[in-house]
Design a protein around this motif. Structure first.
Motif, PDB file in Angstrom:
ATOM      1  N   ARG A  19      -5.842 -18.304  23.738  1.00 15.89           N
ATOM      2  CA  ARG A  19      -5.130 -17.307  24.252  1.00 15.89           C
ATOM      3  C   ARG A  19      -3.638 -17.694  23.804  1.00 15.89           C
ATOM      4  N   CYS A  20      -3.386 -18.858  23.715  1.00 11.40           N
ATOM      5  CA  CYS A  20      -1.822 -19.420  23.627  1.00 11.40           C
ATOM      6  C   CYS A  20      -1.599 -19.175  22.176  1.00 11.40           C
ATOM      7  N   GLN A  21      -2.510 -19.226  21.338  1.00  9.54           N
ATOM      8  CA  GLN A  21      -2.075 -18.860  19.760  1.00  9.54           C
ATOM      9  C   GLN A  21      -2.018 -17.299  19.823  1.00  9.54           C
ATOM     10  N   LYS A  22      -2.360 -16.541  20.755  1.00  6.79           N
ATOM     11  CA  LYS A  22      -2.356 -15.062  20.300  1.00  6.79           C
ATOM     12  C   LYS A  22      -0.980 -14.668  21.127  1.00  6.79           C
ATOM     13  N   MET A  23      -0.520 -15.403  22.061  1.00  4.99           N
ATOM     14  CA  MET A  23       0.624 -14.890  22.844  1.00  4.99           C
ATOM     15  C   MET A  23       1.785 -15.118  21.931  1.00  4.99           C
ATOM     16  N   PRO A  24       3.009 -14.049  21.720  1.00  4.04           N
ATOM     17  CA  PRO A  24       4.043 -13.922  20.981  1.00  4.04           C
ATOM     18  C   PRO A  24       4.955 -15.048  21.498  1.00  4.04           C
ATOM     19  N   GLY A  25       5.962 -15.595  20.721  1.00  8.22           N
ATOM     20  CA  GLY A  25       6.578 -16.666  20.822  1.00  8.22           C
ATOM     21  C   GLY A  25       6.614 -18.106  20.095  1.00  8.22           C
ATOM     22  N   THR A  26       7.736 -18.502  19.877  1.00  9.74           N
ATOM     23  CA  THR A  26       7.652 -19.633  19.156  1.00  9.74           C
ATOM     24  C   THR A  26       8.395 -20.706  19.848  1.00  9.74           C
ATOM     25  N   ASP A  27       8.656 -20.779  20.954  1.00 11.43           N
ATOM     26  CA  ASP A  27       9.526 -21.687  21.757  1.00 11.43           C
ATOM     27  C   ASP A  27       8.838 -23.199  21.535  1.00 11.43           C
ATOM     28  N   SER A  28       9.589 -24.255  21.636  1.00 12.22           N
ATOM     29  CA  SER A  28       9.154 -25.526  21.549  1.00 12.22           C
ATOM     30  C   SER A  28       8.254 -25.984  22.793  1.00 12.22           C
ATOM     31  N   SER A  29       8.198 -25.525  23.850  1.00 13.55           N
ATOM     32  CA  SER A  29       7.621 -25.870  24.933  1.00 13.55           C
ATOM     33  C   SER A  29       6.253 -25.468  24.889  1.00 13.55           C
ATOM     34  N   ARG A  30       6.046 -24.155  24.122  1.00 16.59           N
ATOM     35  CA  ARG A  30       4.725 -23.679  24.025  1.00 16.59           C
ATOM     36  C   ARG A  30       4.240 -24.377  22.956  1.00 16.59           C
ATOM     37  N   ARG A  31       4.821 -24.850  21.970  1.00 12.09           N
ATOM     38  CA  ARG A  31       4.204 -25.819  20.882  1.00 12.09           C
ATOM     39  C   ARG A  31       3.577 -26.937  21.454  1.00 12.09           C
ATOM     40  N   ILE A  32       4.465 -27.401  22.275  1.00 11.44           N
ATOM     41  CA  ILE A  32       4.007 -28.998  22.994  1.00 11.44           C
ATOM     42  C   ILE A  32       2.784 -28.596  23.760  1.00 11.44           C
ATOM     43  N   GLU A  33       2.565 -27.412  24.402  1.00 18.19           N
ATOM     44  CA  GLU A  33       1.295 -27.278  25.362  1.00 18.19           C
ATOM     45  C   GLU A  33       0.370 -27.242  24.237  1.00 18.19           C
ATOM     46  N   MET A  34       0.486 -26.395  23.211  1.00 18.54           N
ATOM     47  CA  MET A  34      -0.801 -26.225  22.612  1.00 18.54           C
ATOM     48  C   MET A  34      -1.053 -27.598  21.499  1.00 18.54           C
ATOM     49  N   THR A  35      -0.063 -28.508  21.644  1.00 18.52           N
ATOM     50  CA  THR A  35      -0.518 -29.690  20.915  1.00 18.52           C
ATOM     51  C   THR A  35      -1.211 -30.607  21.994  1.00 18.52           C
ATOM     52  N   GLN A  36      -0.853 -30.425  23.084  1.00 22.82           N
ATOM     53  CA  GLN A  36      -1.362 -31.237  24.440  1.00 22.82           C
ATOM     54  C   GLN A  36      -2.852 -30.874  24.461  1.00 22.82           C
ATOM     55  N   ILE A  37      -2.906 -29.288  24.547  1.00 26.31           N
ATOM     56  CA  ILE A  37      -4.534 -28.791  24.450  1.00 26.31           C
ATOM     57  C   ILE A  37      -5.473 -29.253  23.389  1.00 26.31           C
ATOM     58  N   GLU A  38      -4.834 -29.406  22.178  1.00 25.36           N
ATOM     59  CA  GLU A  38      -5.631 -29.711  20.930  1.00 25.36           C
ATOM     60  C   GLU A  38      -5.779 -31.339  21.213  1.00 25.36           C
ATOM     61  N   LEU A  39      -4.882 -32.128  21.531  1.00 22.55           N
ATOM     62  CA  LEU A  39      -5.332 -33.397  21.878  1.00 22.55           C
ATOM     63  C   LEU A  39      -6.485 -33.527  22.936  1.00 22.55           C
ATOM     64  N   GLU A  40      -6.163 -32.792  23.992  1.00 23.55           N
ATOM     65  CA  GLU A  40      -7.245 -33.029  25.187  1.00 23.55           C
ATOM     66  C   GLU A  40      -8.638 -32.499  24.521  1.00 23.55           C
ATOM     67  N   LEU A  41      -8.617 -31.437  23.824  1.00 25.49           N
ATOM     68  CA  LEU A  41      -9.856 -30.961  23.046  1.00 25.49           C
ATOM     69  C   LEU A  41     -10.510 -32.195  22.225  1.00 25.49           C
ATOM     70  N   SER A  42      -9.620 -32.858  21.415  1.00 26.67           N
ATOM     71  CA  SER A  42     -10.147 -34.092  20.741  1.00 26.67           C
ATOM     72  C   SER A  42     -10.778 -34.925  21.498  1.00 26.67           C
ATOM     73  N   ASN A  43     -10.033 -35.235  22.554  1.00 25.65           N
ATOM     74  CA  ASN A  43     -10.590 -36.371  23.480  1.00 25.65           C
ATOM     75  C   ASN A  43     -11.839 -36.203  24.196  1.00 25.65           C
ATOM     76  N   ILE A  44     -12.003 -34.864  24.783  1.00 24.21           N
ATOM     77  CA  ILE A  44     -13.412 -34.359  25.370  1.00 24.21           C
ATOM     78  C   ILE A  44     -14.242 -34.297  24.316  1.00 24.21           C
ATOM     79  N   ALA A  45     -14.209 -33.835  23.066  1.00 22.83           N
ATOM     80  CA  ALA A  45     -15.056 -33.709  22.126  1.00 22.83           C
ATOM     81  C   ALA A  45     -15.628 -35.124  21.617  1.00 22.83           C
ATOM     82  N   GLU A  46     -14.715 -36.268  21.554  1.00 20.33           N
ATOM     83  CA  GLU A  46     -15.299 -37.795  21.399  1.00 20.33           C
ATOM     84  C   GLU A  46     -16.061 -38.159  22.695  1.00 20.33           C
ATOM     85  N   SER A  47     -15.611 -37.684  23.887  1.00 20.29           N
ATOM     86  CA  SER A  47     -16.612 -38.294  24.928  1.00 20.29           C
ATOM     87  C   SER A  47     -17.748 -37.721  25.076  1.00 20.29           C
TER      88      SER A  47
END
Length: 283
Positions: A225-253
């Motif tokens: 959903r975040c990737q489909k939303m318009p806008g390229t501000d830095s805060s949204r990129r940080i949130e997407m990076t945090q989500i990707e990092l959390e996805l990686s951690n949960i996948a390892e767990s």
């Protein structure tokens, strides 16, 4: 070309038969706590050993109780030969002579024995009815003498300053039976405790696996959903990076959880003495 088709067809058939055999060899076992405990009880060598000890103790106790009933004994001597040589004084010749005596004894003893029991307890005493008969043949210097003898008598024996062996043996057999029953209960409780620990450890791992999978689904949905939303501000990129990092951690767990779950299932399969080809499913 036809040969290749035939070979290919045979290969496919053999492959299907092999897969069918492996599928039949594997057995899916759906476990509850009660069924896991039942399988462990049925396949435990220790419980089988205790069951055999329990049977032995019961028969041993019954044998001692049967020893308090009336008993019949019979002894036979058939025959008892004796060949003796002895010096005897000859008053006619006024000298000692060697006299040879040959004898044969045929004897039979029949006893009807009853232990004496007072107020339900054995006294270590015996009351017996005895009958003895024998035939005694004696040869002396060419002469044969045959004697017949029989005797019927009642006998009572009551030890006073000796331990009561009948009573002590009976109590020892009863205590041995109680001890085996208690050890059997203790062993079953320990098996139940061990299987319950393993079962709930696996249950916890499977429940955690569902939680990890659900979190992965939610995070992946959020990321899409975040990737489909318009806008390229830095805060949204940080949130997407945090989500990707959390996805990686949960996948390892999740991978770690699955590896630990496989190990726990293998240990439980071994504890239940099941085939390694069987598949376990904890409900």
């Amino acid at each position: 070309m036809k040969r290749n088709k035939v070979r290919y067809t045979i290969f496919i058939i053999l492959l299907q038969l092999a897969l069918l055999g492996s599928a039949q060899a594997k057995k899916a076992i759906h476990l509850t706590l009660e069924s896991a405990v039942d399988i462990a009880m049925d396949n435990s060598y220790r419980t089988r050993e205790l069951e055999l000890e329990l049977r032995r103790s019961v028969h041993y106790l019954n044998a001692h109780k049967a020893g308090l009933n009336t008993q019949v004994y019979m002894h036979l001597k058939s025959p008892d030969f004796s060949n003796l040589s002895d010096y005897r004084w000859n008053s006619t010749l006024y000298k000692d002579e060697i006299v040879r005596i040959n004898s044969a004894l045929w004897q039979s003893d029949l006893s009807v024995l009853q232990p004496v029991i007072l107020f339900g307890y054995p006294t270590n005493g015996y009351l017996s009815l005895n009958y003895r008969i024998y035939n005694y043949q004696q040869r002396d210097d060419g002469h044969t003498e045959t004697d017949w003898y029989n005797r019927l008598y009642l006998k009572f024996e009551q030890p006073i300053f000796l331990p009561n062996k009948l009573k002590n043996d009976l109590e020892e057999a009863e205590l041995d039976l109680q001890d085996i029953k208690l050890r059997s209960i203790t062993e079953r409780v320990e098996i139940i405790e061990d299987i319950a620990d393993d079962y709930f450890d696996i249950f916890e791992l499977m429940y955690e696996q569902k939680i990890y999978q659900h979190r992965l689904f939610l995070l992946q949905e959020t990321l899409d959903r975040c990737q489909k939303m318009p806008g390229t501000d830095s805060s949204r990129r940080i949130e997407m990076t945090q989500i990707e990092l959390e996805l990686s951690n949960i996948a390892e767990s999740l991978l770690s959880n699955q590896a630990q779950l496989r190990n726990e299932l293998a240990n439980l399969r071994q504890r239940l003495r099941l085939s390694q080809d069987d598949s376990l499913y904890v409900i």
